[in-house]
Write a protein that holds these residues in place. Structure first.
Motif, PDB file in Angstrom:
ATOM      1  N   GLN A  17     -75.271  63.868  41.113  1.00 17.80           N
ATOM      2  CA  GLN A  17     -74.105  64.487  40.484  1.00 17.80           C
ATOM      3  C   GLN A  17     -74.162  64.363  38.965  1.00 17.80           C
ATOM      4  O   GLN A  17     -73.919  65.339  38.235  1.00 17.80           O
ATOM      5  CB  GLN A  17     -72.826  63.834  41.003  1.00 17.80           C
ATOM      6  N   ASN A  18     -74.461  63.175  38.478  1.00 18.94           N
ATOM      7  CA  ASN A  18     -74.496  62.963  37.028  1.00 18.94           C
ATOM      8  C   ASN A  18     -75.649  63.702  36.366  1.00 18.94           C
ATOM      9  O   ASN A  18     -75.513  64.213  35.250  1.00 18.94           O
ATOM     10  CB  ASN A  18     -74.589  61.462  36.729  1.00 18.94           C
ATOM     11  N   THR A  19     -76.780  63.787  37.064  1.00 22.11           N
ATOM     12  CA  THR A  19     -77.916  64.535  36.520  1.00 22.11           C
ATOM     13  C   THR A  19     -77.583  66.014  36.403  1.00 22.11           C
ATOM     14  O   THR A  19     -77.891  66.660  35.395  1.00 22.11           O
ATOM     15  CB  THR A  19     -79.157  64.330  37.407  1.00 22.11           C
ATOM     16  N   ALA A  20     -76.929  66.570  37.422  1.00 24.29           N
ATOM     17  CA  ALA A  20     -76.553  67.993  37.376  1.00 24.29           C
ATOM     18  C   ALA A  20     -75.565  68.258  36.256  1.00 24.29           C
ATOM     19  O   ALA A  20     -75.660  69.271  35.544  1.00 24.29           O
ATOM     20  CB  ALA A  20     -75.965  68.415  38.718  1.00 24.29           C
ATOM     21  N   ARG A  21     -74.605  67.364  36.079  1.00 21.19           N
ATOM     22  CA  ARG A  21     -73.609  67.550  35.017  1.00 21.19           C
ATOM     23  C   ARG A  21     -74.263  67.522  33.637  1.00 21.19           C
ATOM     24  O   ARG A  21     -73.995  68.377  32.792  1.00 21.19           O
ATOM     25  CB  ARG A  21     -72.552  66.449  35.104  1.00 21.19           C
ATOM     26  N   GLU A  22     -75.140  66.560  33.418  1.00 21.88           N
ATOM     27  CA  GLU A  22     -75.805  66.462  32.111  1.00 21.88           C
ATOM     28  C   GLU A  22     -76.795  67.598  31.897  1.00 21.88           C
ATOM     29  O   GLU A  22     -76.977  68.073  30.774  1.00 21.88           O
ATOM     30  CB  GLU A  22     -76.521  65.113  31.990  1.00 21.88           C
ATOM     31  N   ALA A  23     -77.433  68.055  32.981  1.00 24.71           N
ATOM     32  CA  ALA A  23     -78.402  69.144  32.849  1.00 24.71           C
ATOM     33  C   ALA A  23     -77.733  70.393  32.294  1.00 24.71           C
ATOM     34  O   ALA A  23     -78.323  71.131  31.493  1.00 24.71           O
ATOM     35  CB  ALA A  23     -79.045  69.434  34.207  1.00 24.71           C
ATOM     36  N   ALA A  24     -76.500  70.642  32.707  1.00 25.14           N
ATOM     37  CA  ALA A  24     -75.776  71.821  32.220  1.00 25.14           C
ATOM     38  C   ALA A  24     -75.580  71.765  30.714  1.00 25.14           C
ATOM     39  O   ALA A  24     -75.636  72.795  30.030  1.00 25.14           O
ATOM     40  CB  ALA A  24     -74.429  71.934  32.931  1.00 25.14           C
ATOM     41  N   THR A  25     -75.369  70.574  30.168  1.00 29.57           N
ATOM     42  CA  THR A  25     -75.199  70.438  28.718  1.00 29.57           C
ATOM     43  C   THR A  25     -76.517  70.601  27.981  1.00 29.57           C
ATOM     44  O   THR A  25     -76.519  70.813  26.771  1.00 29.57           O
ATOM     45  CB  THR A  25     -74.584  69.065  28.367  1.00 29.57           C
ATOM     46  N   TRP A  80     -88.135  57.906  36.588  1.00 33.90           N
ATOM     47  CA  TRP A  80     -86.816  58.535  36.442  1.00 33.90           C
ATOM     48  C   TRP A  80     -85.776  57.431  36.530  1.00 33.90           C
ATOM     49  O   TRP A  80     -85.443  56.978  37.607  1.00 33.90           O
ATOM     50  CB  TRP A  80     -86.603  59.601  37.513  1.00 33.90           C
ATOM     51  N   SER A  81     -85.269  56.993  35.391  1.00 33.38           N
ATOM     52  CA  SER A  81     -84.334  55.875  35.348  1.00 33.38           C
ATOM     53  C   SER A  81     -82.929  56.329  35.723  1.00 33.38           C
ATOM     54  O   SER A  81     -82.727  57.440  36.228  1.00 33.38           O
ATOM     55  CB  SER A  81     -84.352  55.232  33.961  1.00 33.38           C
ATOM     56  N   ARG A  82     -81.940  55.477  35.487  1.00 35.74           N
ATOM     57  CA  ARG A  82     -80.554  55.784  35.833  1.00 35.74           C
ATOM     58  C   ARG A  82     -79.653  55.484  34.641  1.00 35.74           C
ATOM     59  O   ARG A  82     -80.050  54.831  33.676  1.00 35.74           O
ATOM     60  CB  ARG A  82     -80.094  54.967  37.048  1.00 35.74           C
ATOM     61  N   GLY A  83     -78.398  55.947  34.715  1.00 36.83           N
ATOM     62  CA  GLY A  83     -77.459  55.737  33.623  1.00 36.83           C
ATOM     63  C   GLY A  83     -76.135  55.213  34.131  1.00 36.83           C
ATOM     64  O   GLY A  83     -75.971  54.894  35.315  1.00 36.83           O
ATOM     65  N   VAL A  84     -75.169  55.129  33.232  1.00 36.71           N
ATOM     66  CA  VAL A  84     -73.842  54.652  33.584  1.00 36.71           C
ATOM     67  C   VAL A  84     -72.812  55.370  32.723  1.00 36.71           C
ATOM     68  O   VAL A  84     -73.087  55.701  31.563  1.00 36.71           O
ATOM     69  CB  VAL A  84     -73.732  53.117  33.399  1.00 36.71           C
ATOM     70  N   ASP A  85     -71.655  55.622  33.294  1.00 36.38           N
ATOM     71  CA  ASP A  85     -70.538  56.212  32.565  1.00 36.38           C
ATOM     72  C   ASP A  85     -69.810  55.062  31.871  1.00 36.38           C
ATOM     73  O   ASP A  85     -68.927  54.425  32.451  1.00 36.38           O
ATOM     74  CB  ASP A  85     -69.613  56.944  33.531  1.00 36.38           C
ATOM     75  N   ALA A  86     -70.170  54.800  30.622  1.00 38.95           N
ATOM     76  CA  ALA A  86     -69.626  53.647  29.901  1.00 38.95           C
ATOM     77  C   ALA A  86     -68.204  53.875  29.402  1.00 38.95           C
ATOM     78  O   ALA A  86     -67.566  52.928  28.934  1.00 38.95           O
ATOM     79  CB  ALA A  86     -70.537  53.297  28.722  1.00 38.95           C
ATOM     80  N   GLU A  87     -67.708  55.099  29.493  1.00 36.93           N
ATOM     81  CA  GLU A  87     -66.302  55.332  29.160  1.00 36.93           C
ATOM     82  C   GLU A  87     -65.398  54.947  30.322  1.00 36.93           C
ATOM     83  O   GLU A  87     -64.299  54.427  30.129  1.00 36.93           O
ATOM     84  CB  GLU A  87     -66.091  56.804  28.785  1.00 36.93           C
ATOM     85  N   ALA A 123     -75.642  47.338  28.707  1.00 37.35           N
ATOM     86  CA  ALA A 123     -75.464  48.502  29.573  1.00 37.35           C
ATOM     87  C   ALA A 123     -75.431  49.808  28.796  1.00 37.35           C
ATOM     88  O   ALA A 123     -75.816  50.868  29.318  1.00 37.35           O
ATOM     89  CB  ALA A 123     -74.181  48.347  30.387  1.00 37.35           C
ATOM     90  N   LEU A 124     -75.000  49.752  27.544  1.00 36.97           N
ATOM     91  CA  LEU A 124     -74.897  50.966  26.734  1.00 36.97           C
ATOM     92  C   LEU A 124     -76.260  51.596  26.453  1.00 36.97           C
ATOM     93  O   LEU A 124     -76.338  52.742  26.002  1.00 36.97           O
ATOM     94  CB  LEU A 124     -74.176  50.655  25.415  1.00 36.97           C
ATOM     95  N   ARG A 125     -77.325  50.874  26.728  1.00 31.82           N
ATOM     96  CA  ARG A 125     -78.673  51.429  26.547  1.00 31.82           C
ATOM     97  C   ARG A 125     -79.017  52.454  27.623  1.00 31.82           C
ATOM     98  O   ARG A 125     -79.956  53.240  27.459  1.00 31.82           O
ATOM     99  CB  ARG A 125     -79.700  50.302  26.576  1.00 31.82           C
ATOM    100  N   PHE A 126     -78.276  52.440  28.722  1.00 32.27           N
ATOM    101  CA  PHE A 126     -78.587  53.310  29.854  1.00 32.27           C
ATOM    102  C   PHE A 126     -77.604  54.474  29.885  1.00 32.27           C
ATOM    103  O   PHE A 126     -76.438  54.302  30.238  1.00 32.27           O
ATOM    104  CB  PHE A 126     -78.488  52.525  31.163  1.00 32.27           C
ATOM    105  N   THR A 127     -78.067  55.665  29.524  1.00 31.35           N
ATOM    106  CA  THR A 127     -77.181  56.832  29.495  1.00 31.35           C
ATOM    107  C   THR A 127     -77.662  57.879  30.498  1.00 31.35           C
ATOM    108  O   THR A 127     -78.862  58.022  30.753  1.00 31.35           O
ATOM    109  CB  THR A 127     -77.132  57.467  28.104  1.00 31.35           C
ATOM    110  N   TRP A 128     -76.719  58.631  31.044  1.00 28.53           N
ATOM    111  CA  TRP A 128     -77.084  59.701  31.966  1.00 28.53           C
ATOM    112  C   TRP A 128     -77.798  60.838  31.238  1.00 28.53           C
ATOM    113  O   TRP A 128     -78.612  61.553  31.837  1.00 28.53           O
ATOM    114  CB  TRP A 128     -75.845  60.219  32.688  1.00 28.53           C
ATOM    115  N   ARG A 129     -77.533  60.993  29.954  1.00 26.93           N
ATOM    116  CA  ARG A 129     -78.224  62.045  29.211  1.00 26.93           C
ATOM    117  C   ARG A 129     -79.720  61.747  29.123  1.00 26.93           C
ATOM    118  O   ARG A 129     -80.553  62.625  29.384  1.00 26.93           O
ATOM    119  CB  ARG A 129     -77.623  62.197  27.811  1.00 26.93           C
ATOM    120  N   ALA A 130     -80.054  60.510  28.759  1.00 24.63           N
ATOM    121  CA  ALA A 130     -81.470  60.136  28.674  1.00 24.63           C
ATOM    122  C   ALA A 130     -82.129  60.236  30.050  1.00 24.63           C
ATOM    123  O   ALA A 130     -83.277  60.685  30.176  1.00 24.63           O
ATOM    124  CB  ALA A 130     -81.596  58.721  28.125  1.00 24.63           C
TER     125      ALA A 130
END
Length: 354
Positions: A22-30, A158-165, A321-328
């Motif tokens: 889900q997060n990959t698809a959302r970021e891919a659109a951007t 292919w790493s992973r990210g986190v919604d830090a907000e 944790a802020l080093r791991f973003t869904w965008r990256a």
């Protein structure tokens, strides 16, 4: 770039695979890319034996092929090795179409925990499944090394990210009301309540304060009956889950089989130090912080880890944790797709010349 992801793991399931997709698809659109999904929602389903919460698609090659044609994507990525993944793989191979895969779940270990199936047999099947593709994506260096040793080819990271907000430290009034008022310290575990998650290793610990478990699964009723002093909160998502993380003191991750563990990043982003075993997943996620301020303790003695984590800096956990973003993470995924298909095209051209 238009990508079709074929996956047997999808809503209403709540797990790391679904969140990653889900997060990959959302970021891919951007990033100017489009991702569509082929999921069990496209087919009739039946409950998985011994795990009725998971629905298996009654997919056929013909129906999968028609759905793939309707979507009309440029690239195919197969995320899981279930019925949909198998049928999508069959269609691609029949058409001579290259595809990529990802290795999210240790099915050999999960299966052997439930049935007398040798892990070597399961790994042989998985190796055949993934090696037919142009590349297989894995989340950590440890898993990559392990799969290479088992004969897997064309492995990509292919790493992973986190919604830090969403997952963040919170003031007292934003904490979960039930959890924040429990006797301290509060030790939290989040995940599927199932035998393969080794949750008994956490529940059996002699710890001060309170233990809290968030999640559902086939083992919940039995474990809740055996551990009446543990607070089982059931499935929580979004804001409700984030408030629970922020109200706890230590995140305990007892799994021995996870390939990554997105919940580790969610806990760290919430300011929770981690206690875990030194295995794939925690060793890669938490171990990367070893050169700086520790954000977790990994040891074979989980009680020692849990008590030691109480002394760790919560601000350091958040900063790490802020080093791991869904965008990256998504940029890495899209780059892997391009690299794998360019390699497959080059191989076809070379074969044609030869």
């Amino acid at each position: 770039m238009h990508i079709l992801i074929a996956t047997d793991a999808w809503l209403p399931q709540v797990n790391g695979v679904v969140r990653s997709l889900q997060n990959t698809a959302r970021e891919a659109a951007t990033l100017g890319a489009r991702i569509d999904f082929l999921t069990p929602l496209d087919f009739r389903t039946v409950p998985m034996p011994t795990y009725r919460e998971i629905r298996l698609a009654l997919a056929t090659p013909g129906r999968v092929a028609r759905r793939m044609d309707e979507i009309g994507a440029d690239f195919v990525h197969i995320a899981t090795e279930g019925p949909i993944g198998l049928m999508a793989r069959r269609v691609c191979l029949g058409r001579g179409q290259s595809f990529t895969t990802s290795y999210h779940t240790r099915f050999p270990e999960y299966l052997s925990a439930r049935a007398p199936v040798p892990e070597a047999l399961s790994y042989a099947w998985l190796r055949r499944f993934h090696n037919a593709g142009a590349g297989v994506m894995v989340s950590t260096p440890t898993l990559e090394a392990e799969l290479r040793e088992r004969g897997f080819r064309n492995i990509m990271r292919w790493s992973r990210g986190v919604d830090a907000e969403l997952f963040r430290p919170r003031p007292y009034e934003e904490l979960d009301g039930l959890v924040r008022d429990l006797p301290r310290p509060i030790f939290l575990s989040v995940g599927r309540v199932a035998v393969e998650k080794n949750i008994s290793a956490f529940l059996d610990l002699d710890l001060p304060g309170s233990k809290v478990v968030v999640g559902e699964g086939p083992a919940r009723a039995e474990l809740q009956a055996r551990h009446p002093n543990v607070h089982f909160l059931g499935l929580k998502e979004g804001e409700a889950l984030a408030r629970i993380y922020a109200a706890a003191d230590v995140f305990v991750f007892p799994s021995l089989t996870d390939t990554f563990g997105i919940v580790l990043l969610e806990a760290l982003a919430s300011g929770l130090p981690v206690a875990a075993f030194p295995v794939t997943g925690p060793r890669d996620v938490i171990g990367e912080a070893a050169s700086g301020t520790p954000v977790g303790i990994l040891a074979d003695d989980l009680r020692q880890s849990a008590l030691g984590a109480l002394e760790l800096d919560r601000a350091a956990a958040r900063a790490y944790a802020l080093r791991f973003t869904w965008r990256a993470c998504t940029e890495q995924f899209l780059g892997n797709i391009e690299t794998a298909h360019a390699r497959a095209n080059a191989a076809r051209q070379q074969a044609a010349v030869s």
